[in-house]
Design an enzyme around this catalytic site. Structure first.
Site, PDB file in Angstrom:
ATOM      1  N   SER A   1      -1.416   2.718  -5.687  1.00  0.00           N
ATOM      2  CA  SER A   1      -1.156   1.549  -6.691  1.00  0.00           C
ATOM      3  C   SER A   1      -0.308   0.350  -6.382  1.00  0.00           C
ATOM      4  O   SER A   1       0.329   0.427  -5.139  1.00  0.00           O
ATOM      5  CB  SER A   1      -0.605   2.305  -8.072  1.00  0.00           C
ATOM      6  OG  SER A   1       0.952   2.203  -7.635  1.00  0.00           O
ATOM      7  N   LYS A   2      -0.177  -0.657  -6.969  1.00  0.00           N
ATOM      8  CA  LYS A   2       0.629  -2.014  -6.573  1.00  0.00           C
ATOM      9  C   LYS A   2       2.236  -1.545  -6.597  1.00  0.00           C
ATOM     10  O   LYS A   2       2.828  -1.665  -5.517  1.00  0.00           O
ATOM     11  CB  LYS A   2       0.308  -3.068  -7.744  1.00  0.00           C
ATOM     12  CG  LYS A   2       1.468  -4.095  -7.366  1.00  0.00           C
ATOM     13  CD  LYS A   2       1.002  -5.350  -8.261  1.00  0.00           C
ATOM     14  CE  LYS A   2       2.432  -6.130  -8.574  1.00  0.00           C
ATOM     15  NZ  LYS A   2       3.589  -6.121  -7.602  1.00  0.00           N
TER      16      LYS A   2
END
Ligand code: GLU
Length: 517
Positions: free
Chosen positions: A265-266
């Site tokens: 994920s970011k």
């Protein structure tokens, strides 16, 4: 397979493209190229609530930067199936949704959001979850239960409606996936998905299937998160009577965090200091900037090389692939089922590799603007000639992973030091050495050639004349010239800086060192 494939990348413009999205685009592109097929970019923007301004432009720019070039589609020139933006194909979908109603595979539903919410609550109170499906649809407000006249009247009076798929009871749906093998689902597990919404827009499922059909897509290659939707899509093909031209499916494995624990994920990127986006993204609402590979100084070749290996493996242990080689070697059969762990360090390694492949001229050119910006050198400065810059690039090339590091690691090639690494001075400097370096200065002064070899030879002769081992002097010499105890090839640097500059730096260093004792 003899047929030329047609594949598509079909992102929704809901934000910047994540690495996983770029990988999907890349695999589609490689697959098409390898088999001389077509690769289409289709923008799936039918969900107006999730539309984010700028996202479409971002997607196009990111693909361009990576060198992934669709041969039909938004931003890349129209082909025979234009338009390629779903919001511009609105009218097409309604007609197909109606067709399913006519053939008995779908129905109009008039239930309001509030009434469905009540149903959901009632079911939950009774201990089960509400689903609009074959078990409940006959108790709800739709064209399966209302009279034809009633339905017509509601439609004519403009009452809000959706069109839902009438999922058959207890049929086995078979999804054949090139990567995952066979998946069987019993239709009763599916709910009667909305195909056409009350805002006049199709849902993703309908638009996606209709467009894949109309655009003659042969293979649907997409992320694993769409696997649960595949049975519904198969059912749609069946309901339309398009089974014989149904595309083959290939669902790509998830991208995993560097430790392998879950989806990348970011947040992982922010936490561990790597971008998950190809380019910088500025959030149109908050103005927050998320960094991208491009702006962090990665080469697109490095980024693409890394992505190619996230899920796909060649039959040997080759790691470095040009786009051309990838096109030749890629195959869906060698894409793995299991998630692919992302390794940010490896990405840097690839960048370093591609940097070393750059010619001195290419890096010299990069160095020119870096030097200009960092040190404010004028165009007519002798350090701004191509000869000087290319030679500097050659010396620095093995010591950096990114172009922007050239000026960090190579500052002393442009700017004389005013500090000298203390640990080296403490260990190596003795006042009686001043005499030796004075002799080096004099010998250099008298030199008529100042090549790398010549500068080294002269230095060694002086050292020998003073009964010094060159090894005892070299590090000190380096510090006096560059300020640092380690760095680029010593006599390469000496020769590049040139006789006058080297003498000037030695004199300055001697003055400082002698004054400090
Ligand atoms: N619009 C979907 C997405 O955003 C496309 C999924 C598919 O390729 O079918 O990923």
């Amino acid at each position: 397979m003899s047929m030329r494939p047609r594949v598509r990348f079909a992102p929704s413009p809901t934000g910047p493209l994540h690495m996983g999205g770029v990988r999907t685009a890349l695999y589609n592109y490689l697959f098409a190229k390898k088999l001389q097929g077509d690769f289409i970019l289709r923008i799936e923007d039918t969900d107006q609530q999730r539309f984010v301004p700028g996202a479409e432009e971002y997607i196009i720019e990111a693909l361009r930067w990576c060198g992934i070039a669709p041969n039909e589609g938004v931003g890349f020139g129209d082909g025979p199936h234009a338009p390629y933006r779903q919001s511009e194909r609105k009218d097409i979908y309604r007609q197909y949704a109606e067709q399913l109603v006519q053939s008995g595979h779908a129905y109009y539903a008039f239930d309001s959001a509030e009434s469905l919410e009540l149903q959901r609550k009632a079911q939950e109170a009774a201990g089960s979850a509400f689903s609009y499906n074959s078990a409940t649809r006959l108790q709800l407000t739709n064209s399966l239960v209302l009279s034809e006249a009633d339905v017509r009247q509601r439609l004519q009076s403009g009452e809000a409606f959706v069109i839902r798929l009438k999922v058959p009871e207890n049929e086995t749906i078979h999804v054949q996936d090139i990567i995952r093998g066979d998946v069987h689902v019993v239709s009763s597990q599916l709910d009667d998905k909305v195909l056409f919404k009350s805002d006049g827009m199709p849902t993703y499922h309908l638009a996606n299937v209709v467009d894949d059909y109309l655009m003659k897509i042969t293979h649907v290659i997409r992320g694993e998160e769409w696997l649960p939707s595949a049975p519904l899509h198969v059912l749609l093909y069946r309901s339309f009577g398009w089974e014989s031209v149904m595309p083959q499916f290939a669902h790509l494995p998830l991208l995993l965090k560097p430790d392998g624990n879950g989806k990348l994920s970011k947040r992982d990127g922010d936490r561990l200091g790597f971008p998950v986006f190809p380019l910088n993204w500025t959030d149109p609402v908050t103005g927050e900037v998320s960094s991208g590979y491009r702006e962090r100084g990665y080469y697109p070749e490095a980024f693409v090389n890394v992505l190619a290996l996230l899920g796909w493996h060649p039959s040997d242990d080759q790691e470095v692939f040009s786009m051309q080689e990838l096109m030749e070697k890629f195959s869906l059969e060698r894409v793995s089922k299991s998630g692919a762990k992302f390794d940010p360090e490896k990405t840097k390694w690839f960048n370093e590799h591609y940097l070393r492949q750059r010619t001195d001229e290419q890096l010299g050119l990069a160095l020119r603007s870096l030097v200009k910006n960092s040190f404010g050198l004028e165009e007519d400065d002798p350090r701004m000639t191509s000869a000087f810059l290319n030679a500097a690039a050659r010396l620095l090339k093995d010591r950096v992973q990114f172009e922007h590091e050239l000026v960090v690691k190579g500052e002393y090639l442009f700017i004389a030091p005013d500090q000298y690494e203390e640990a080296v001075i403490a260990k190596r400097w003795k006042p009686e050495l001043a005499e030796v370096f004075e002799a080096v200065i004099n010998a250099y002064q008298a030199a008529d050639s100042f090549t790398e070899e010549q500068a080294e030879l002269i230095f060694k002769e002086v050292a020998a004349a003073h009964q010094c081992k060159p090894g005892d002097l070299l590090q000190l010499f380096r510090v006096m010239i560059s300020g640092h105890g380690a760095g680029v090839h010593l006599f390469g640097m000496v020769s590049l800086l040139g006789k006058q500059e080297v003498i000037k730096r030695l004199q300055r260093a001697l003055a400082v060192l002698q004054a400090s004792v």
